[in-house]
Design a protein around this motif. Structure first.
Motif, short mmCIF file in Angstrom:
data_model
loop_
_atom_site.label_atom_id
_atom_site.label_comp_id
_atom_site.label_asym_id
_atom_site.label_seq_id
_atom_site.Cartn_x
_atom_site.Cartn_y
_atom_site.Cartn_z
N ARG A 1 -3.88 9.32 6.10
CA ARG A 1 -3.75 8.91 4.71
C ARG A 1 -2.39 9.30 4.14
O ARG A 1 -1.78 8.57 3.38
N GLY B 1 0.65 7.02 4.95
CA GLY B 1 0.92 5.78 4.25
C GLY B 1 -0.09 4.68 4.36
O GLY B 1 -0.90 4.63 5.28
N SER B 2 -0.02 3.78 3.40
CA SER B 2 -0.87 2.61 3.32
C SER B 2 0.00 1.45 2.87
O SER B 2 0.69 1.53 1.85
N GLY C 1 -0.95 -1.46 1.72
CA GLY C 1 -1.43 -1.99 0.45
C GLY C 1 -0.96 -1.16 -0.73
O GLY C 1 -0.54 -1.70 -1.76
N ARG C 2 -1.05 0.16 -0.57
CA ARG C 2 -0.58 1.04 -1.64
C ARG C 2 0.92 0.86 -1.85
O ARG C 2 1.41 0.83 -2.98
N GLY C 3 1.65 0.72 -0.75
CA GLY C 3 3.09 0.54 -0.85
C GLY C 3 3.46 -0.73 -1.59
O GLY C 3 4.34 -0.75 -2.45
N LEU D 1 1.62 -2.40 -3.78
CA LEU D 1 1.25 -2.29 -5.19
C LEU D 1 2.27 -1.44 -5.94
O LEU D 1 2.72 -1.82 -7.03
N ARG D 2 2.62 -0.31 -5.37
CA ARG D 2 3.59 0.56 -6.04
C ARG D 2 4.94 -0.12 -6.20
O ARG D 2 5.59 -0.01 -7.25
N GLY E 1 3.44 9.14 -6.99
CA GLY E 1 2.55 10.22 -6.60
C GLY E 1 3.23 11.56 -6.48
O GLY E 1 2.78 12.42 -5.72
N ASP F 1 -0.01 15.04 0.34
CA ASP F 1 -1.47 14.94 0.24
C ASP F 1 -2.15 16.27 0.53
O ASP F 1 -3.16 16.34 1.22
N GLN G 1 4.63 3.94 0.37
CA GLN G 1 3.35 3.93 1.06
C GLN G 1 2.67 5.30 1.11
O GLN G 1 1.46 5.39 1.30
N GLY H 1 1.10 9.14 0.50
CA GLY H 1 0.19 9.76 -0.45
C GLY H 1 0.96 10.63 -1.42
O GLY H 1 2.19 10.59 -1.49
#
Length: 286
Positions: free
Chosen positions: A6, A9-10, A12-14, A16-17, A59, A196, A225, A227
């Motif tokens: 986690r 990175g992700s 999808g999160r990247g 969106l951000r 974050g 994280d 991406q 956390g």
């Protein structure tokens, strides 16, 4: 998914951000441009608001220790900090209502050069000794106007695990007097410590640090991406040139206390007590 996965990175999160970051930035660019052009007081406050929202978006959990030298009573302040990443701009910009001192190359960077100009960055040519006097005068003029400035005296970014030697040339501006008082200089340590909730250590710290021959775009995409990251900021006791025998002694003091702050945060040692933090610098030699 493991905690480590986690943290790393992700996509999808990247995405969106990145989208929100671009929309947020493009929304505020014309506002800040107008504030700068018309010399509105908003030009000082808006960058702090902008960077705070960017820190939340990325974050970044900012853990602040010490007391920032700020306010009308303190006058302009020269904040001196270690430097390991472009993220330091967001971290310090979210806390300090001031402008940065940066190398001239930054002015020509696509997009980020524009953002630097809108924050009224002072650009300096650090390799040209013949320019030192002019640069000192440019910086001094901004301080005389009441603007606080943020200086990265290492001259380049480090790997975040240590503090590089400070270049003393730009400390010449510390001899400037604001009215009848010497300029206030405050050392600041900036250290990423957790990703994280996982201690970063040497292995993870390059996810924050940007240095050497790292390419900017891949590193920035990785940051989007990631956390949440914990970044510790230590505002050390402010000093003035009058506390020291020379500009070099002032630079050495700043490097020592900043290095100790980074080393403490990297190792996870507890912060010094208020009494220890208030220890005065070595007296001026007779």
């Amino acid at each position: 998914m493991t905690d480590t996965a986690r943290a790393l990175g992700s996509v999808g999160r990247g995405a969106l951000r990145l989208t929100v970051y671009l929309l947020w930035t493009l929304l505020l660019i014309p506002v800040q441009a107008l504030a700068v052009a018309l010399r509105w007081p908003l030009r000082h406050r808006l960058p702090v608001f902008y960077h705070r929202q960017c820190a939340r978006l990325l974050g970044l959990d900012l853990v602040v220790r010490g007391q920032q030298a700020a306010g009308a009573a303190a006058g302009p302040v020269l904040f001196v900090s270690n430097h390991s990443s472009y993220l330091d701009i967001t971290v310090l910009g979210a806390l300090i209502p001031g402008s940065f001192i940066a190398k001239t190359e930054v002015a020509g960077w696509p997009f980020f050069g524009l953002l630097a100009k809108l924050q009224r960055t002072v650009f300096v040519e650090r390799k040209a000794r013949s320019e030192v006097g002019k640069q000192r005068d440019d910086i001094g003029a901004r301080l005389d106007a009441g603007d606080s400035l943020i200086l990265f005296p290492e001259g380049t970014s480090s790997d975040g695990n240590r503090t590089l030697p400070f270049k003393t040339a730009l400390f010449a501006v510390a001899a400037r007097r604001i009215g009848d008082r010497p300029l206030t200089v405050q050392p600041v340590s900036v250290t990423p410590t957790r990703l994280d909730g996982i201690p970063m250590g040497i292995a993870f710290r390059p996810f924050y640090a940007w240095y050497g021959d790292m390419d900017l775009a891949p590193h920035l995409w990785q940051v989007f991406q990631l956390g949440g990251m914990t970044v510790e900021i230590d505002f050390h006791p402010p000093v003035t040139i009058d506390d020291f025998s020379s500009r070099k002694a002032l630079a050495e003091h700043c490097q020592r206390v900043i290095s100790e702050g980074v080393a403490r945060a990297v190792s996870g040692r507890p912060a010094p007590t208020a009494a220890a933090a208030a220890t005065t610098p070595a007296p001026v030699a007779p």
